[in-house]
Design an enzyme around this catalytic site. Structure first.
Site, mmCIF file in Angstrom:
data_model
loop_
_atom_site.group_PDB
_atom_site.id
_atom_site.type_symbol
_atom_site.label_atom_id
_atom_site.label_comp_id
_atom_site.label_asym_id
_atom_site.label_seq_id
_atom_site.Cartn_x
_atom_site.Cartn_y
_atom_site.Cartn_z
ATOM 1 N N ARG A 1 3.068 4.630 1.879
ATOM 2 C CA ARG A 1 2.697 4.345 2.871
ATOM 3 C C ARG A 1 3.447 3.471 3.920
ATOM 4 N NH1 ARG A 1 -3.357 1.843 0.954
ATOM 5 N NH2 ARG A 1 -2.098 1.413 -1.095
ATOM 6 N N ARG B 1 9.471 2.970 11.333
ATOM 7 C CA ARG B 1 9.194 3.334 12.513
ATOM 8 C C ARG B 1 9.348 3.115 13.722
ATOM 9 N NH1 ARG B 1 3.020 1.064 12.900
ATOM 10 N NH2 ARG B 1 1.914 2.768 11.105
ATOM 11 N N ARG C 1 -3.125 -2.327 -13.844
ATOM 12 C CA ARG C 1 -2.561 -3.537 -13.142
ATOM 13 C C ARG C 1 -3.496 -4.240 -12.611
ATOM 14 N NH1 ARG C 1 1.936 -5.544 -14.523
ATOM 15 N NH2 ARG C 1 2.242 -6.798 -12.527
ATOM 16 N N ARG D 1 0.698 -12.265 -2.020
ATOM 17 C CA ARG D 1 0.303 -12.368 -0.753
ATOM 18 C C ARG D 1 -0.859 -13.051 -1.332
ATOM 19 N NH1 ARG D 1 -1.995 -5.874 -0.460
ATOM 20 N NH2 ARG D 1 -3.897 -5.799 -2.609
ATOM 21 N N GLU E 1 -3.162 -13.975 -4.283
ATOM 22 C CA GLU E 1 -2.994 -12.710 -5.264
ATOM 23 C C GLU E 1 -1.681 -12.767 -6.218
ATOM 24 O OE1 GLU E 1 -3.667 -8.709 -3.010
ATOM 25 O OE2 GLU E 1 -5.299 -9.724 -2.533
ATOM 26 N N TYR F 1 -5.472 6.603 -8.061
ATOM 27 C CA TYR F 1 -4.668 4.791 -6.921
ATOM 28 C C TYR F 1 -5.234 5.736 -5.672
ATOM 29 C CZ TYR F 1 -1.917 1.659 -4.157
ATOM 30 O OH TYR F 1 -1.055 0.474 -3.620
ATOM 31 N N ASP G 1 -8.176 5.093 -1.981
ATOM 32 C CA ASP G 1 -8.291 4.437 -0.738
ATOM 33 C C ASP G 1 -9.716 4.681 -0.588
ATOM 34 O OD1 ASP G 1 -6.485 2.493 -0.455
ATOM 35 O OD2 ASP G 1 -5.351 4.176 0.992
HETATM 36 P P1 FAD Z 1 -14.715 0.351 -8.217
HETATM 37 O O1 FAD Z 1 -14.661 0.170 -7.460
HETATM 38 O O2 FAD Z 1 -14.134 -0.340 -9.250
HETATM 39 O O3 FAD Z 1 -16.112 0.495 -9.129
HETATM 40 C C1 FAD Z 1 -16.650 0.449 -10.555
HETATM 41 C C2 FAD Z 1 -17.603 -0.009 -11.043
HETATM 42 O O4 FAD Z 1 -18.294 0.240 -12.507
HETATM 43 C C3 FAD Z 1 -16.729 -1.422 -11.328
HETATM 44 O O5 FAD Z 1 -18.188 -2.196 -10.244
HETATM 45 C C4 FAD Z 1 -17.150 -1.896 -12.779
HETATM 46 O O6 FAD Z 1 -17.929 -3.518 -12.997
HETATM 47 C C5 FAD Z 1 -17.924 -0.665 -13.268
HETATM 48 N N1 FAD Z 1 -18.399 -0.195 -14.388
HETATM 49 C C6 FAD Z 1 -16.770 -0.232 -15.270
HETATM 50 N N2 FAD Z 1 -17.391 -0.282 -16.265
HETATM 51 C C7 FAD Z 1 -18.597 -0.387 -16.965
HETATM 52 C C8 FAD Z 1 -19.228 -0.326 -17.409
HETATM 53 N N3 FAD Z 1 -19.364 0.242 -18.891
HETATM 54 N N4 FAD Z 1 -20.493 -0.449 -17.685
HETATM 55 C C9 FAD Z 1 -21.278 -0.762 -15.915
HETATM 56 N N5 FAD Z 1 -20.727 -0.471 -14.759
HETATM 57 C C10 FAD Z 1 -19.210 -0.488 -15.168
HETATM 58 N N6 FAD Z 1 -9.030 1.071 0.103
HETATM 59 C C11 FAD Z 1 -8.736 0.723 1.401
HETATM 60 O O7 FAD Z 1 -9.475 2.138 1.396
HETATM 61 N N7 FAD Z 1 -8.236 -0.233 2.149
HETATM 62 C C12 FAD Z 1 -7.861 -1.749 1.431
HETATM 63 O O8 FAD Z 1 -7.267 -2.563 1.919
HETATM 64 C C13 FAD Z 1 -7.936 -1.489 -0.037
HETATM 65 N N8 FAD Z 1 -7.614 -3.006 -0.691
HETATM 66 C C14 FAD Z 1 -7.328 -2.955 -1.551
HETATM 67 C C15 FAD Z 1 -6.833 -4.080 -2.453
HETATM 68 C C16 FAD Z 1 -7.504 -4.241 -4.163
HETATM 69 C C17 FAD Z 1 -6.813 -5.496 -4.429
HETATM 70 C C18 FAD Z 1 -7.873 -3.289 -4.249
HETATM 71 C C19 FAD Z 1 -7.994 -3.517 -5.950
HETATM 72 C C20 FAD Z 1 -8.011 -1.616 -4.409
HETATM 73 C C21 FAD Z 1 -8.783 -1.950 -2.969
HETATM 74 N N9 FAD Z 1 -8.639 -0.317 -2.328
HETATM 75 C C22 FAD Z 1 -8.983 -0.310 -0.564
HETATM 76 C C23 FAD Z 1 -9.273 0.196 -2.452
HETATM 77 C C24 FAD Z 1 -10.779 0.059 -3.027
HETATM 78 O O9 FAD Z 1 -11.152 -0.889 -3.815
HETATM 79 C C25 FAD Z 1 -10.783 1.954 -4.220
HETATM 80 O O10 FAD Z 1 -10.960 2.204 -3.002
HETATM 81 C C26 FAD Z 1 -12.971 1.868 -4.383
HETATM 82 O O11 FAD Z 1 -13.475 0.371 -4.375
HETATM 83 C C27 FAD Z 1 -12.996 2.327 -5.588
HETATM 84 O O12 FAD Z 1 -14.238 2.232 -5.846
HETATM 85 P P2 FAD Z 1 -14.529 2.756 -6.979
HETATM 86 O O13 FAD Z 1 -16.274 3.484 -7.148
HETATM 87 O O14 FAD Z 1 -13.712 4.160 -7.467
HETATM 88 O O15 FAD Z 1 -14.636 2.206 -7.989
HETATM 89 N N1 UDP Z 2 4.936 -2.725 -0.574
HETATM 90 C C1 UDP Z 2 5.902 -3.747 0.103
HETATM 91 N N2 UDP Z 2 5.789 -4.632 0.621
HETATM 92 C C2 UDP Z 2 5.086 -4.943 0.824
HETATM 93 C C3 UDP Z 2 4.315 -4.615 0.527
HETATM 94 C C4 UDP Z 2 3.995 -3.291 -0.004
HETATM 95 O O1 UDP Z 2 7.445 -3.511 -0.885
HETATM 96 O O2 UDP Z 2 5.714 -5.643 1.606
HETATM 97 C C5 UDP Z 2 5.030 -0.986 -1.499
HETATM 98 C C6 UDP Z 2 4.850 -1.955 -3.220
HETATM 99 O O3 UDP Z 2 5.151 -1.137 -3.947
HETATM 100 C C7 UDP Z 2 2.949 -1.935 -2.572
HETATM 101 C C8 UDP Z 2 3.267 -0.551 -2.178
HETATM 102 O O4 UDP Z 2 3.974 -0.508 -1.490
HETATM 103 O O5 UDP Z 2 2.711 -1.272 -4.104
HETATM 104 C C9 UDP Z 2 1.685 -0.078 -1.388
HETATM 105 O O6 UDP Z 2 1.235 -1.724 -0.453
HETATM 106 P P1 UDP Z 2 0.097 -1.635 0.028
HETATM 107 O O7 UDP Z 2 -0.207 -3.455 0.269
HETATM 108 O O8 UDP Z 2 -0.238 -0.498 0.895
HETATM 109 O O9 UDP Z 2 -1.187 -1.190 -0.916
HETATM 110 P P2 UDP Z 2 -2.464 -1.766 -1.470
HETATM 111 O O10 UDP Z 2 -1.756 -2.830 -2.458
HETATM 112 O O11 UDP Z 2 -2.661 -2.328 -0.575
HETATM 113 O O12 UDP Z 2 -3.280 -0.708 -2.561
#
Ligand code: FAD
Ligand code: UDP
Length: 368
Positions: free
Chosen positions: A172, A176, A249, A280, A300, A348, A350
């Site tokens: 991603r 550009r 991770r 970040r 983070e 992984y 979104d």
């Molecule tokens: P989760 O939200 O992880 O839900 C799983 C739940 O299961 C958790 O609450 C956990 O506590 C529970 N659980 C696990 N094991 C057990 C157990 N044994 N008993 C009871 N409960 C349990 N996506 C985007 O589209 N845009 C973004 O900008 C974006 N930024 C992100 C930034 C970060 C730092 C991270 C980590 C993710 C990001 N994502 C983003 C991805 C997004 O968080 C996920 O796609 C989404 O939240 C996943 O939903 P889920 O239900 O699969 O998992």
């Molecule tokens: N990345 C990078 N430099 C940046 C931002 C992102 O090299 O300044 C790379 C890095 O490998 C990262 C990936 O792009 O794991 C995806 O980053 P993004 O922020 O889009 O995803 P998120 O961590 O929010 O899932």
């Protein structure tokens, strides 16, 4: 305790979409989560009247109109456009890699000049078949962008050399050749006004919910609680790590309330050199154009997952994907359990992809 059609493990986005849809079809669901709140990683909570993204910056973006409309049923979205800034030593660049970045990096103005510099750097490298993320990135962006904006950040984020990472991770971050700092290419983008937790609250309105409840203890005590289980925790943990542990991770968030109204002038600033220990800093108020007197920031720090900390990112390299396939084969024998979400499917994903996956499971289950 009463009997349910579905026990849903995890009150995150996957489990909640499933619960909402099952509920609409007259099914009785119990949703449990081991955390003390609902919403999983999209949980937001108010601090100093600012919606804080407790588990990292979450920007909703999708190209799928139906998914955009689906999520808009549960909240009104603002017109936030993600435009992160990258800090490399004493230099500051716009992301994604676009004419603003190139102009700052090389003191040039036109796309033709930028293309010529990148093409020359790529040619000098002589990479034909990229074998890993490093080679893929170098072949795509040339040496300068890779060294200043990708290498350090990626190695901090994933805790592995770029030569040992799969190239899809940076898919991603395209080049550009226009002056456009919009990080995403998707048609639809925004932040729910008032935060994400309200979305999950609405999705779970028709279900029974129990937080602070770990599945493994709960199911021992209530083995006959439901006909079927939707499991969104770690798939390897479900099977007692029988074939060994998948790698994840984790992230440590250090959150601070500051007595000033605007700390960094942007919601997201990435620190792309190796020397700064965090990846970040998020300044939460800027997701909703906040005007509060104080501000809340989160640093983070990326870390390897170990038992006892939260697994946020699956590490989808060849080794882990092969191990996941073994767990998937076991999962396929369990007709009483649906595995879903980032941890249940070890993907992984979104948010938009999680909704798509959950709606697919609904279709499989209810045949419509
Ligand atoms: P989760 O939200 O992880 O839900 C799983 C739940 O299961 C958790 O609450 C956990 O506590 C529970 N659980 C696990 N094991 C057990 C157990 N044994 N008993 C009871 N409960 C349990 N996506 C985007 O589209 N845009 C973004 O900008 C974006 N930024 C992100 C930034 C970060 C730092 C991270 C980590 C993710 C990001 N994502 C983003 C991805 C997004 O968080 C996920 O796609 C989404 O939240 C996943 O939903 P889920 O239900 O699969 O998992
Ligand atoms: N990345 C990078 N430099 C940046 C931002 C992102 O090299 O300044 C790379 C890095 O490998 C990262 C990936 O792009 O794991 C995806 O980053 P993004 O922020 O889009 O995803 P998120 O961590 O929010 O899932």
């Amino acid at each position: 305790m009463s009997h349910y059609d579905y026990l849903i493990v995890g009150a995150g986005l996957f489990g909640s979409v499933f619960a909402y849809e099952a509920n609409k079809r007259g099914k009785k669901c119990l949703v449990i989560d081991k955390r003390n709140h609902i919403a999983g990683n999209i949980y937001t909570e108010k601090v100093e009247d600012i919606n804080v993204h407790k588990y990292g910056a979450h920007i909703f973006h999708t190209s799928d109109k139906a998914i955009w409309e689906y999520v808009n049923q549960f909240a009104e979205f603002n017109n936030y456009i993600n435009s992160p800034v990258a800090s490399y030593k004493d230099e500051l660049y716009n992301l994604p890699f676009n004419m603003n970045t190139f102009s700052r990096m090389w003191g040039i103005k036109t796309p033709a000049e930028a293309k010529a510099i990148i093409a020359k750097q790529i040619e000098d490298l002589g990479i034909t078949e990229p074998k890993n993320l490093e080679e893929q990135a170098l072949k795509l962006v040339g040496t300068d962008v890779y060294e200043k904006l990708i290498k350090g950040y990626t190695e901090k984020q994933w805790g592995r050399p770029c030569t040992e990472l799969p190239s899809f991770i940076i898919k991603r971050l395209p080049l550009r050749f226009i002056y456009d700092n919009n990080y995403f290419n998707d048609r639809y983008q925004g932040i729910p006004i008032g935060g994400y937790t309200q979305i999950i609250e609405k999705m779970l309105a028709g279900s029974d919910v129990k937080t602070d409840t770990d599945y493994f203890e709960f199911i021992n005590e209530n083995p006959d609680i439901a006909d079927k289980t939707v499991y969104t925790g770690q798939i390897d943990e479900f099977f007692g790590f029988e074939y060994g542990s998948l790698e994840y991770r984790s992230v440590r968030f250090e959150t601070e309330i500051l007595d000033e109204d605007n700390y960094q002038g942007n919601a997201v600033v990435n620190y792309t050199d190796r020397e700064v220990p965090y990846t970040r800093i998020i300044e939460h108020k800027h997701f909703e154009f906040g005007k509060q007197e104080k501000t809340v920031i989160s640093r983070e720090y990326s870390a390897e997952w170990k038992p006892g900390v939260e697994p946020y990112y699956p590490v989808n390299n060849d080794k882990n994907n092969a191990l996941y396939e073994k767990y998937k084969a076991l999962a396929d024998t369990r007709k009483d359990v649906i595995f879903g979400g980032r941890l249940g499917q070890y993907k992984y994903y979104d948010m938009d992809k999680v909704i798509i996956a959950a709606l697919d499971s609904v279709k499989n289950e209810f045949g419509e």
